[in-house]
Enzyme design. Sequence first.
Site, short mmCIF file in Angstrom:
data_model
loop_
_atom_site.label_atom_id
_atom_site.label_comp_id
_atom_site.label_asym_id
_atom_site.label_seq_id
_atom_site.Cartn_x
_atom_site.Cartn_y
_atom_site.Cartn_z
CG HIS A 101 37.67 39.84 73.19
ND1 HIS A 101 37.56 39.56 74.52
CD2 HIS A 101 36.44 40.24 72.78
CE1 HIS A 101 36.30 39.77 74.90
NE2 HIS A 101 35.61 40.18 73.88
CG ASP A 104 40.94 39.37 75.36
OD1 ASP A 104 40.67 40.55 75.55
OD2 ASP A 104 40.10 38.46 75.23
CG ASP A 296 29.77 34.05 77.43
OD1 ASP A 296 30.28 33.02 77.00
OD2 ASP A 296 30.06 35.20 77.00
CG ASP A 309 30.79 40.11 83.27
OD1 ASP A 309 29.69 39.71 82.87
OD2 ASP A 309 31.54 40.83 82.59
C1 XLS Z 1 30.38 41.61 77.40
C2 XLS Z 1 30.37 40.31 76.73
C3 XLS Z 1 31.72 39.92 76.15
C4 XLS Z 1 31.56 38.78 75.18
C5 XLS Z 1 32.73 38.61 74.28
O1 XLS Z 1 29.51 41.96 78.16
O2 XLS Z 1 29.88 39.35 77.60
O3 XLS Z 1 32.59 39.58 77.18
O4 XLS Z 1 31.30 37.59 75.81
O5 XLS Z 1 32.97 39.72 73.51
NI NI Z 2 29.96 37.26 77.32
NI NI Z 3 28.89 40.32 79.61
#
Ligand code: XLS
Ligand code: NI
Ligand code: NI
Length: 437
Positions: A101, A104, A296, A309
């Site tokens: 981002h 970041d 992701d 996560d």
């Molecule tokens: C949040 C999202 C974020 C996106 C990027 O839950 O996964 O990390 O991947 O903004």
């Molecule tokens: Ni994400």
């Molecule tokens: Ni996420």
Amino acid sequence: MSEFFPDVPKIVYGGPKSRNPLEFKHYNPDEVVDGKTMKDHLRFSVVYWHTFKNGLSDPFGLPTAIRPWDDGSNSVENAQRTARAAFEFLEKLGAPFYAFHDRDVAPEGKNLKESNANLDEVVKVLKDEQARTGVKLLWGTANLFSNPRYMHGAATSPNFDVFAFAAAQVKKAMEVTHELGGTGYTFWGGREGYSTLLNTDMKRELDHLGRFLHMAVDYKKQIGFPGTFYIEPKPKEPTKHQYDSDAAACLNFLRTYDLLGHFKLNLETNHATLAGHEMAHELEVAIGANALGSIDANTGDPLLGWDTDQFPTSFLLTTQCMLAIVKMGGFTTGGVNFDAKVRRESFEPIDLFHAHIGGMDAFARGFKIAKSILADGRLGAFVKDRYRSWDCELGRRAEEGEASFKDLEDYILPKGDAARNQSGRQELLENLINEFL
Ligand code: XLS
Ligand code: NI
Ligand code: NI
């Protein structure tokens, strides 16, 4: 250069018998499978926000992470040092990509102009480091959720000035992504959703989001950014309802606002879970619409109901992901992006290596298992055979829109009762998958 992780060597492939925690057991980047290296099949990517910037605080406690590169200040210098630490990590790990981002990589200034200038200063370092190491930017994105101005959303905020601010921020984030040769740009809704319908004009907010994304598409053309645009579905958190709630909702949104040709989906495992789906379901939905772009890669905890996560370590999960991705023909622009963070208790820098090595190994193993399952052919043959009754003349016509209810009635009436069904054989198929794990 070994400044920030002096005790960590370059991570190499040690093979399945290796007992060295700092070696890959399954991921051999240079191994060629079907004419392509594992590195090019899997396209691993490390996320800046969790790996280099996340202090590991949680709703009940302060940050725990030891991050020697981060002096905690909001200075550009601190951000530049963090960038150098990030590339030392990427290089040692052997990850070919990273993602960030805007906020970041560089600190937010007291206004947008200052924030943009800060970003430019750090982008210089990122550019140098990319050139030095060969690591590429998988995608960039804008943080449209942390600053209090975005409390009601960004593109869906009821406040027009916030909408405009978000537009200007995305414009800049697209520019730097382009400058850094990013292969994509991601739109994750952040706070695009609502906490209560009582104060929300949903239709108007969705119309605004549609307009916002059209402006992004126009700007992409204007600057000649060749990368892929991704939308990342997530059903809830931080809002009660996020507009991009799952793959199907995103596709419907894109179709409604005539955006489908301009976006692919970036699917996140933990978001699928929160949406009440399996990741495999989300992948199938996206692939069916020719809209899977990137993933992701992470996982949730079945006992915790939020976006934890975590790093993916289950071979079954990675096999399911890779079965879908290999069947699709592999990644073209996207990759396996570890949007994952170490646990709050795993606070040392070395834990970042363990986590990524494990995730990369799990995906490499899942990839190979998926290849074996497909080469074996029994699973595919079973599915094909399950639909064989359609392979008749009238079945073909029905599939192609050339048959009517009357045709079907004429066909089935003389047959009497409906044809015999065959077993779905779920257990047999689950056992078959286990043969390969
Ligand atoms: C949040 C999202 C974020 C996106 C990027 O839950 O996964 O990390 O991947 O903004
Ligand atoms: Ni994400
Ligand atoms: Ni996420």
